[in-house]
Design an enzyme around this catalytic site. Structure first.
Site: not given
Lengths: 393, 282
Positions: A180, A201, A326
Site C-alpha cells: 500500500q 503492481g 456483511c
C-alpha cells in the site's frame, strides 16, 4: 444505471495507466522472446526486463540486482516469510502485527500451528504499534519480524525507520509488506534498513499478476518457487515479460508523480474527510491522522451498516469499501478496526475511500453529496435513531 | 459484490413499509448491534386478529433490509394464525433466493415476527419455553432450540450451513461440537421417522453395486487418499466385495487392519450388514 462513475477504491486495485498499457503491447506481439534464450529474440527482450528492474529499483532507491519479480504481493509475502525461515531453521520465534493483510497474517498463523512461537503486536486506538512492546518481544530466538509499511484499511503508516533499526539491532531479519505504501509515500532502501520488501503492481497502476520482492544483498534466502535459474536463482519460472515491463513503467510514473500525492491527492482526501465529518450526523475517522497515506480515509458512520452504504454508493456509480462483517463473506468485521478497539457500532458502519491521481475535485464533491444523502436515507430506516445517538454522546 | 436477486435489490433500494407506526399493537425485535444487524417490526392488528399495517426499521446489510421489507409485504392483511406459520424459508422464496452466507437475514425477519406475536399475546416468551433454551453460540447468542428449528426447516447438514443461517459458530468456533451434536440429533429424529430399511432387504445387484461404489467414492477413498493410498473395487460376488489396495496402502502393514476395521464397517453401515471384504494383491 447512471452515467457517473467515480472510482474511490484504489487500495483494492487501480486503473492500469494508459502509458503502462501502451508500453506492454509490443510484448504481446513482436517481442515475445524468452529473456533466457541465447538468440536475438531473447536478447532484445532481456534489455527491457533489465530496464524495468532499474525503474523499479529507482522507486525504492535499491540496487536493481535486489529486485526479484513475482506474480503478486501475496507471493512476495509468502516467499519472504518462508524463504527467511528456511534459511534460519534454528530460530523458532516470529513477530508480526495484529493488523497485517491476510497474505502475512494467515501465513504466520499457519506457522504458529506448525511449531513456531508467534507474537502479534497490538495497536492502539489510532492503529499505531508500540515500539516498546516490539523491543520487549524481540529475543535471540526471533527469526523474522514482518510489519507492514502502511495499513490497507486505515492508511496508517508505521514508523519504518525506527522499527527496522530496532529489529536489526536485535539480529533478526525484517520484512515489510509495502504494497500500500509504494508509490504513495517515499521509500528509500539506502537509509531504511529493511531486509525484504513486498510490492504489488496493481496497486500502482500496473496490471494484476505482477509483484516484486526486494531482497537486500547479503540476506540468506531459500527460494520459495524452485526450478530454473531465473531471478538469480531466487524465483524460478519464465519471466512474465509484458507485466514486468508494465510494472517498470508504472514505477517510473509513480516516482514522477510522488509529489502529486501531497499537492493533489492529499488535498482531495482532506476535503472529502473534512466535509463528511462536518456535515454527517455522526461520522468519525479511523486511524492516526498524523501518519497516514495521503490517499486513504476510513470513516465510520455510527448506527448505519457498511454493505448498505456500499450498495447505495454503487447505485450512484461510486466505488468504495467497508470493514463491515456483511461485506466480507465471513461473519467477522474488519480485524484491523477490531484490533484498534473501534466499537462494533462503528466498525459495521465503516467506509474506506481511497483515491488516486486520476480522481478530480468534482468527483470528490460528488462523493460527499451522495454519501450525505445515503447517510440520511439509511438513518431513516435504522431502528437506532437520534435518541440513541444523543444518549451515548 | 454479492449476487443478489433482482427482487432483493428492488426491496433494498425501494423498501416497502419502512418506518414506524404510532401506537402499534405489537412490536418485535431481533438481531443485535454487535453482530451487525438489528430489526424492529411494528404491527397494527384489528379485532379479528388481522394484521392491518406493518412497518419495519432495520440496521443491516442489503439482504437484511430486503428480508424485512419482504416480511411486511407477506404478513400484511393476514390473520395472526396464518402469519405465525411463515418461516425464514418463505421469506427467502419470496425474495427469489438469498446468497447462502446471508440466510441469517431471513432468519432475523422470522424472529422479529415471532417476537411481535409474543408481544401481542402478552405471553412473551413463555417462561417454560425460555427455560428449555440453552445458549450454544456465545459469540452471537444463538440458542439450541433455534438451531434445531432452523436445521429442521431448511434440512441443513453441516456446521457451515448452520453458521450461514443463524450465525452460530461463526465467531470463536468453540461451539462447533455442540452444533454438530444438534445436527445429528435432527438427522437421528428424521431417520427414526422414516421406515427403517427392513433387515436384509433385498437390494438388486445393480442397486448393491451402485451403493457400494458410492460408498467407496464418498466415504472410503477420501480417507485413504489423505494418507497417499487408494483402493480399487475389483468385483462383487454375492456378499463378498473384492478389492485391491493401491499406492501407499498396498505396502502398508496396517492395511488388513484398515480393511477390516474401517472399510468393511463402512460398507456394512451404508450398504448392507451382510457384506464382507476380501483383498486380492495387485
Amino acid at each position: 444505471m447512471n452515467t457517473k462513475n467515480v472510482y474511490a477504491d484504489n487500495n483494492a486495485t487501480t486503473m492500469v495507466a494508459p502509458e503502462v498499457k501502451e508500453t506492454m503491447e509490443p510484448f504481446f506481439t513482436n517481442l515475445y522472446g524468452n529473456p533466457s534464450s541465447m538468440h536475438v529474440f531473447g536478447g532484445q527482450v532481456k534489455k527491457f526486463v533489465d530496464r524495468a528492474r532499474e525503474q523499479i529499483a529507482a522507486l525504492i532507491h535499491a540496487d536493481p540486482a535486489e529486485i526479484v519479480f513475482t506474480s503478486c504481493g501475496t507471493e512476495s509475502d509468502n516467499a519472504a516469510i518462508r524463504g527467511i525461515l528456511a534459511a534460519h531453521p534454528e530460530k523458532k520465534h516470529i513477530i508480526t502485527s495484529r493488523v497485517e493483510h491476510p497474505a502475512v497474517k494467515n501465513v504466520f498463523q499457519f506457522l504458529e500451528k506448525n511449531g513456531y512461537r508467534l507474537t502479534e503486536l497490538s495497536v492502539d486506538r489510532l492503529g499505531r504499534i508500540d515500539l516498546d512492546e516490539l523491543r520487549e518481544k524481540l529475543d535471540n530466538d526471533t527469526a523474522l519480524v514482518s510489519i507492514m509499511w502502511a495499513n490497507n484499511e486505515t492508511g496508517v503508516v508505521f514508523p519504518m525507520q525506527e522499527i527496522a533499526e530496532l529489529v536489526k539491532s536485535k539480529g533478526a531479519v525484517f520484512h515489510t509488506d509495502a504494497v500500500q505504501a509504494a508509490g504513495k509515500v517515499s521509500i528509500d532502501m539506502n537509509t531504511t534498513p529493511v531486509d525484504l520488501l513486498s510490492l504489488s503492481g496493481h496497486k500502482l497502476h500496473a496490471p494484476k499478476g505482477i509483484g516484486i520482492l526486494y531482497i537486500r544483498k547479503g540476506t540468506h534466502f531459500v527460494p520459495f518457487i524452485m526450478g530454473g535459474h531465473q531471478e538469480g536463482g531466487r524465483r524460478a519460472g519464465t519471466e512474465n515479460v509484458p507485466y514486468i515491463v508494465g510494472l517498470g513503467k508504472a514505477c517510473e510514473l509513480a516516482l514522477d508523480h510522488l509529489e502529486e500525492n501531497k499537492s493533489h491527492i492529499k488535498v482531495l482526501r482532506d476535503k472529502l474527510e473534512k466535509e463528511l465529518l462536518q456535515k454527517a450526523v455522526d461520522a468519525s475517522v479511523n486511524g492516526d491522522p498524523e501518519n497516514r497515506l495521503p490517499n486513504t480515509t476510513n470513516i465510520s458512520f455510527k448506527y448505519i451498516e457498511g454493505e448498505s452504504i456500499l450498495m447505495l454508493l454503487s447505485e450512484a456509480g461510486i466505488a468504495a469499501s467497508s470493514g463491515s462483517a456483511c461485506t466480507s463473506g465471513s461473519l467477522e468485521p474488519s480485524h484491523v478496526l477490531r484490533a484498534m478497539g473501534v466499537p462494533f457500532t462503528r466498525v459495521h458502519g465503516s467506509v474506506r475511500f481511497s483515491l488516486s491521481r486520476y480522481n478530480t475535485d468534482e468527483e470528490v464533491s460528488y462523493i460527499i453529496e451522495n454519501m450525505l444523502a445515503i447517510e440520511k436515507t439509511l438513518r431513516e430506516i435504522s431502528p437506532f435513531g437520534r435518541d440513541e445517538l444523543h444518549a451515548e454522546q | 459484490m454479492w449476487d443478489y436477486s433482482k427482487k432483493v435489490k428492488d426491496h433494498f433500494l425501494h423498501p416497502r413499509n419502512a418506518g414506524q407506526i404510532e401506537n402499534p399493537d405489537a412490536v418485535g425485535e431481533a438481531g443485535s448491534l454487535a453482530c451487525g444487524d438489528q430489526m424492529k417490526l411494528m404491527l397494527k392488528i384489528d379485532e379479528n386478529e388481522v394484521i392491518t399495517d406493518a412497518k419495519f426499521q432495520t440496521f443491516g446489510c442489503g439482504s437484511a433490509v430486503a428480508s424485512a421489507s419482504a416480511l411486511t409485504e407477506m404478513i400484511m392483511g393476514k390473520k395472526l394464525d396464518e402469519a405465525a406459520h411463515i418461516t425464514n424459508k418463505d421469506i427467502v422464496d419470496y425474495l427469489g433466493g438469498l446468497p447462502v452466507e446471508k440466510m441469517h437475514c431471513s432468519v432475523m425477519g422470522h424472529e422479529a415476527l415471532e417476537s411481535a406475536l409474543h408481544n401481542f399475546r402478552g405471553t412473551s416468551p413463555e417462561p417454560a419455553e425460555e427455560a428449555k433454551k440453552h445458549i450454544v453460540c456465545e459469540c452471537f447468542g444463538v440458542t439450541d432450540d433455534e438451531i434445531l428449528r432452523i436445521v429442521q426447516e431448511n434440512s441443513l447438514t453441516t456446521i457451515e450451513d448452520v453458521t450461514h443461517y443463524t450465525k452460530a459458530g461463526g465467531g470463536c468456533m468453540s461451539c462447533h461440537d455442540k452444533i454438530k451434536g444438534l445436527i445429528e440429533q435432527v438427522v437421528g429424529e428424521e431417520k427414526a421417522q422414516q421406515p427403517p430399511r427392513p433387515a436384509g432387504a433385498k437390494l438388486t445387484n445393480i442397486q448393491k453395486m451402485k451403493l457400494i461404489e458410492e460408498t467407496f467414492e464418498k466415504e472410503i477413498r477420501p480417507m485413504l487418499k489423505a494418507d497417499g493410498g487408494d483402493i480399487e473395487l475389483i468385483d462383487i460376488d454375492g456378499n463378498k466385495v473384492i478389492v485391491s489396495l493401491r499406492g501407499m496402502c498396498s505396502s502398508c502393514t496396517s492395511s488388513t487392519f484398515t480393511l477390516k476395521k474401517y472399510i468393511e464397517p463402512k460398507l456394512k453401515e451404508f450398504v448392507s450388514e451382510d457384506l464382507f471384504i476380501e483383498e486380492v494383491k495387485p
